[in-house]
Scaffold this motif. Structure first.
Motif, mmCIF file in Angstrom:
data_model
loop_
_atom_site.group_PDB
_atom_site.id
_atom_site.type_symbol
_atom_site.label_atom_id
_atom_site.label_comp_id
_atom_site.label_asym_id
_atom_site.label_seq_id
_atom_site.Cartn_x
_atom_site.Cartn_y
_atom_site.Cartn_z
ATOM 1 N N PRO A 59 146.508 29.037 -33.277
ATOM 2 C CA PRO A 59 147.414 28.335 -32.174
ATOM 3 C C PRO A 59 148.435 28.399 -33.399
ATOM 4 C CG PRO A 59 144.949 27.454 -32.336
ATOM 5 C CD PRO A 59 145.357 29.308 -33.322
ATOM 6 N N ALA A 60 148.613 27.757 -34.528
ATOM 7 C CA ALA A 60 149.771 28.129 -35.292
ATOM 8 C C ALA A 60 150.705 29.454 -34.575
ATOM 9 C CB ALA A 60 149.677 27.948 -36.693
ATOM 10 N N VAL A 61 150.374 30.233 -34.917
ATOM 11 C CA VAL A 61 151.214 31.308 -34.982
ATOM 12 C C VAL A 61 151.054 31.619 -33.233
ATOM 13 C CG1 VAL A 61 151.296 34.352 -34.602
ATOM 14 C CG2 VAL A 61 149.971 33.000 -36.321
ATOM 15 N N GLU A 62 151.331 31.353 -32.697
ATOM 16 C CA GLU A 62 151.366 31.355 -30.711
ATOM 17 C C GLU A 62 152.137 29.972 -30.804
ATOM 18 O OE1 GLU A 62 147.892 31.667 -27.684
ATOM 19 O OE2 GLU A 62 148.794 34.240 -28.646
ATOM 20 N N GLY A 63 152.210 29.102 -31.606
ATOM 21 C CA GLY A 63 153.372 27.460 -31.607
ATOM 22 C C GLY A 63 154.705 28.530 -31.621
ATOM 23 N N ALA A 64 154.791 29.814 -32.624
ATOM 24 C CA ALA A 64 156.128 30.058 -32.968
ATOM 25 C C ALA A 64 156.506 30.899 -31.746
ATOM 26 C CB ALA A 64 155.339 30.390 -34.461
ATOM 27 N N GLY A 65 155.244 30.850 -30.680
ATOM 28 C CA GLY A 65 156.435 32.309 -29.644
ATOM 29 C C GLY A 65 155.634 33.103 -29.281
ATOM 30 N N VAL A 66 154.211 33.691 -30.796
ATOM 31 C CA VAL A 66 154.102 35.534 -30.808
ATOM 32 C C VAL A 66 152.895 34.892 -30.538
ATOM 33 C CG1 VAL A 66 153.221 37.212 -32.517
ATOM 34 C CG2 VAL A 66 155.599 35.287 -33.031
ATOM 35 N N ARG A 67 151.943 36.250 -29.345
ATOM 36 C CA ARG A 67 150.941 36.098 -29.305
ATOM 37 C C ARG A 67 150.030 36.909 -30.489
ATOM 38 N NH1 ARG A 67 146.438 35.413 -26.758
ATOM 39 N NH2 ARG A 67 145.777 36.995 -25.578
ATOM 40 N N CYS A 68 148.781 35.895 -30.363
ATOM 41 C CA CYS A 68 148.119 36.323 -31.752
ATOM 42 C C CYS A 68 146.508 36.324 -30.808
ATOM 43 C CB CYS A 68 148.188 35.452 -32.383
ATOM 44 S SG CYS A 68 146.973 34.939 -33.796
ATOM 45 N N VAL A 69 145.782 37.265 -31.621
ATOM 46 C CA VAL A 69 145.030 37.680 -31.455
ATOM 47 C C VAL A 69 143.620 37.716 -32.683
ATOM 48 C CG1 VAL A 69 143.363 39.800 -30.056
ATOM 49 C CG2 VAL A 69 145.240 38.855 -29.362
ATOM 50 N N ALA A 70 142.145 37.777 -32.817
ATOM 51 C CA ALA A 70 141.787 37.838 -33.989
ATOM 52 C C ALA A 70 140.835 38.860 -33.182
ATOM 53 C CB ALA A 70 141.471 36.566 -34.187
ATOM 54 N N VAL A 71 140.967 40.198 -34.556
ATOM 55 C CA VAL A 71 139.856 41.204 -34.673
ATOM 56 C C VAL A 71 139.550 41.271 -36.127
ATOM 57 C CG1 VAL A 71 140.901 42.019 -32.194
ATOM 58 C CG2 VAL A 71 141.844 42.825 -34.861
ATOM 59 N N PRO A 72 138.618 41.936 -35.918
ATOM 60 C CA PRO A 72 138.575 42.713 -37.396
ATOM 61 C C PRO A 72 139.690 43.284 -38.057
ATOM 62 C CG PRO A 72 136.530 42.932 -35.833
ATOM 63 C CD PRO A 72 137.383 42.824 -35.430
ATOM 64 N N LEU A 73 140.138 43.307 -39.029
ATOM 65 C CA LEU A 73 141.068 43.527 -39.901
ATOM 66 C C LEU A 73 140.888 44.718 -41.249
ATOM 67 C CD1 LEU A 73 144.749 41.323 -39.400
ATOM 68 C CD2 LEU A 73 143.495 43.774 -38.294
ATOM 69 N N TRP A 74 139.954 45.032 -41.772
ATOM 70 C CA TRP A 74 138.993 45.204 -43.174
ATOM 71 C C TRP A 74 139.211 46.840 -42.666
ATOM 72 C CZ3 TRP A 74 138.768 43.631 -47.884
ATOM 73 C CH2 TRP A 74 138.283 42.622 -48.538
ATOM 74 N N MET A 75 140.084 47.004 -43.262
ATOM 75 C CA MET A 75 140.233 48.654 -42.964
ATOM 76 C C MET A 75 139.184 49.839 -44.398
ATOM 77 S SD MET A 75 144.620 50.120 -42.687
ATOM 78 C CE MET A 75 144.443 48.987 -44.233
ATOM 79 N N THR A 76 137.920 49.719 -43.434
ATOM 80 C CA THR A 76 136.853 49.482 -44.971
ATOM 81 C C THR A 76 136.443 51.193 -45.080
ATOM 82 O OG1 THR A 76 135.631 49.395 -42.560
ATOM 83 C CG2 THR A 76 135.274 47.760 -44.916
ATOM 84 N N ASP A 77 136.869 51.875 -43.377
ATOM 85 C CA ASP A 77 137.010 53.369 -43.396
ATOM 86 C C ASP A 77 138.090 54.314 -41.858
ATOM 87 O OD1 ASP A 77 136.176 52.441 -40.905
ATOM 88 O OD2 ASP A 77 133.649 53.377 -41.088
ATOM 89 N N VAL A 78 138.103 55.736 -41.585
ATOM 90 C CA VAL A 78 139.090 55.157 -40.675
ATOM 91 C C VAL A 78 139.441 55.061 -39.296
ATOM 92 C CG1 VAL A 78 140.337 57.223 -39.642
ATOM 93 C CG2 VAL A 78 139.504 57.821 -42.336
ATOM 94 N N ASP A 79 137.398 54.748 -38.939
ATOM 95 C CA ASP A 79 137.092 54.388 -38.342
ATOM 96 C C ASP A 79 137.495 52.882 -37.690
ATOM 97 O OD1 ASP A 79 135.733 56.653 -37.113
ATOM 98 O OD2 ASP A 79 134.337 56.332 -37.294
ATOM 99 N N ALA A 80 137.023 51.976 -38.370
ATOM 100 C CA ALA A 80 137.606 51.174 -38.333
ATOM 101 C C ALA A 80 138.787 50.649 -38.552
ATOM 102 C CB ALA A 80 137.483 49.857 -40.134
ATOM 103 N N ALA A 81 140.191 51.799 -39.321
ATOM 104 C CA ALA A 81 141.492 51.138 -39.074
ATOM 105 C C ALA A 81 141.453 52.011 -37.502
ATOM 106 C CB ALA A 81 141.710 52.030 -39.903
ATOM 107 N N ALA A 82 140.996 52.830 -37.473
ATOM 108 C CA ALA A 82 141.338 52.847 -35.984
ATOM 109 C C ALA A 82 141.089 51.827 -34.353
ATOM 110 C CB ALA A 82 140.747 54.624 -35.049
#
Ligand code: GDP
Ligand code: CA
Length: 323
Positions: free
Chosen positions: A284-307
């Motif tokens: 909500p705070a990010v969207e309040g600044a006018g930026v569309r924001c989505v939560a997804v897993p962001l740990w680059m544990t391997d190439v698949d996760a980064a993909a």
């Protein structure tokens, strides 16, 4: 699809490897940070460009995320036996070949962009790798001098000395991008931003990797006025910088080490911002600044996760483009 990404070293290159898997047909241009560059033993070292080149070209030492695989250290041992400085920055024998060639070409008068292209002829990273500038820009860190943390005396040291030798444990008073105000974007940089269908800010250090690229005159404006959607991925997860010491750099510029804090730093540029699922309450705070924001897993544990992260970033770009 033309994708242009701004990138530092480890975080940037791991993400880019995922991006190439997620979008194998895309034409990817990477604008690399060169403000970490340092001259050691007379050799021009470009740590972030090399990390991208080695990672995407299959030459990286996977266990540490930088340097060459199968490395040996005979030259470093010989230099140490002479007591040569700077021993806190280890250069492997294989890696040295890159720096020798780079220095040789620079000395012959080629700009860094041409040198980088020549080095990439060997590594075939699958992206067009451009240095942010052919001019000298160096991140310096202002720290207390004489061991007195509260004293007025201070000195500026090269970013690598603060980061590698001091492990960013000495609090930074200021971070100064020496030469940035006079630098020109390297050939192709502004065109790659203007012609992009999507612009990505990978999870790189916002202060000393993405920051210097945007500080090259004309680059920030080009990103802000580009037709393409701009989507970034948070390098901060649950208030921690995942790998490295990005928190120390953020503190130095007065930005909280949070996913929302980094979004705010780039809010004038961003159309979309990805935070990790543990930071879903920041949406909500990010969207309040006018930026569309989505939560997804962001740990680059391997190439698949980064993909998967890259796919989420490209999906978000399509979503905000349609708005
Ligand atoms: P450097 O130049 O080698 O320091 O690399 P970058 O600037 O490209 O990236 C460093 C930053 O990447 C770190 O400060 C972390 O915040 C971020 N980072 C590293 N690994 C991960 C990861 O798995 N996920 C996310 N979201 N960020 C990461
Ligand atoms: Ca770096």
């Amino acid at each position: 699809m033309r994708i242009t990404a701004l990138a530092g070293g480890i975080g940037g290159s791991r993400f880019l490897r995922g991006l190439l898997r997620a979008a194998p047909d895309a034409e990817v241009t990477v604008i690399g940070n060169t403000a970490d560059d340092i001259v050691l033993h007379g050799l021009h070292v470009s740590p972030d460009l090399d990390t991208v080149m080695y990672t995407l070209g299959g030459g990286i030492e996977e266990s540490q995320g930088w340097g060459r695989s199968g490395e040996t250290f005979a030259v470093a041992e010989e230099l140490a036996a002479y007591g040569a400085e700077a021993q806190w920055f280890t250069l492997g024998d294989r890696d040295l070949a890159t720096h020798l060639l780079r220095t040789q070409m620079l000395t012959a008068g080629y700009p860094l962009s041409a040198v980088t292209e020549a080095l990439c002829d060997r590594w075939r990273p699958g992206v067009r790798l451009l240095p942010m500038t052919d001019d000298r820009v160096e991140t310096h860190v202002v720290v207390p001098a004489g061991g007195d943390e509260d004293g007025a005396a201070e000195k500026a040291i090269h970013f690598q000395e603060w980061w590698v030798r001091l492990h960013a444990e000495v609090p930074a008073r200021r971070i100064v991008l020496v030469g940035a105000d006079r630098a020109k974007p390297a050939p192709g940089v502004l065109d790659a931003i203007a012609a992009a269908d999507v612009i990505l800010l990978p999870p790189s250090n916002p202060v000393v990797s993405i920051g210097p690229i945007l500080a090259v005159p004309g680059v920030r404006d080009a990103v802000a006025s580009a037709a393409a959607p701009v989507v970034g991925l948070s390098p901060i997860i649950g208030g921690s910088p995942v790998r490295g010491m990005a928190d120390a750099a953020l503190t130095a510029i007065g930005v909280p080490t949070t996913a929302a804090g980094v979004a705010e730093l780039f809010a004038d540029l961003l159309d979309g911002w990805l935070v990790d699922t543990v930071d879903a309450d920041a949406v909500p705070a990010v969207e309040g600044a006018g930026v569309r924001c989505v939560a997804v897993p962001l740990w680059m544990t391997d190439v698949d996760a980064a993909a998967a992260m890259a796919r989420a970033a490209l999906d978000l770009a399509e979503e905000v483009r349609a708005r």
